[in-house]
Write a protein that holds these residues in place. Sequence first.
Motif: not given
Length: 334
Positions: A286-302
């Motif tokens: 449940y962390e945040y990826p940092i590479a350009p263009g990458s995204e966290a999972v939906e729960l984390v984004q929520s």
Amino acid sequence: MSHRLIPALAALAVATPALAQEVNVYSYRQPELLAPLTDAFTEETGIDVNVAYLEKGMVERLRAEGERSPADLIFTVDISRLAAAVDAGVTQAAESDALRENVPSQYRDPDGHWWGLTTRARIVYASKDRVDPSEVTTYEDLADPKWEGRICTRSGTHPYTLALVAAMIEHHGEEETKTWLEGVKSNLARRPQGNDRAQVRAIWAGECDISLGNTYYMGKMLEDSEQQEWANSVNVLFPEFEDGGTHVNISGVAMTKSAPNRDAALQMMEFLTSPEAQEIYAAANYEYPIAPGSEAVELVQSWGEFGADPLNLMEIADHRDEALRLVEEVDFDG
């Protein structure tokens, strides 16, 4: 078998460097978090990964082993631990175009000794019933008397707390940070204790109204049937420094000074920092990826959007000793 877990460090010593078709890892991160990555790397490259999970003493082990160490890479969390490995002289620089493209400059060592993989934000958990989200906007505000008797937190000497204090020093200097620490201490509802989840439990129990914690603990609590009620009793809020953004810390990888399988290890580092691998790694915790263009999972984004503090994490690591001294001077845990 693509992922081979070796619980005993001594077992890694039997690895045969001449094969150069394996990578040996010492890790502070749990094996279950690494398995999806190591399995994917082996499937893509045919290179086996041997993981030795350590609870403590990684730097001491590498120092003791010296040039005989079988370890190629180290995995750890928290900038202070990455910086400590560099300061101890047990890492080496690893550079490539792929690494530089995948890891933004604030999340890597300027000299190339460590590279970030994922981040977690140091946020405020706030009672849904007793705290208006608009009340929490800055870290500096936590010293305001309006929070007297309303804050819970873990020990001031824990690496997560020290990293936040070190960031405060970088932003405001030692004197102002000491005043801030004194203010936060005076607002505590109880003596610092327990981990980040224990603070959320205290909010749920009515012992305090807000606490400091890492974002990923919300995901961990939601997946635990006994802790879901705690998680559902709080909001995730993203305070910022008055002259910066939301404080983040990091999980990262570094190549050891000995690295008997250097080429394969560099190949694995490049794989780990790729957007695809970062998303796998981030999803596992449940962390945040940092590479350009990458995204966290939906729960984390929520949980909401935030702007990460732009400080290079090595600037924070440089203040760790000062942070510990200030925490002790104000007797934060007393």
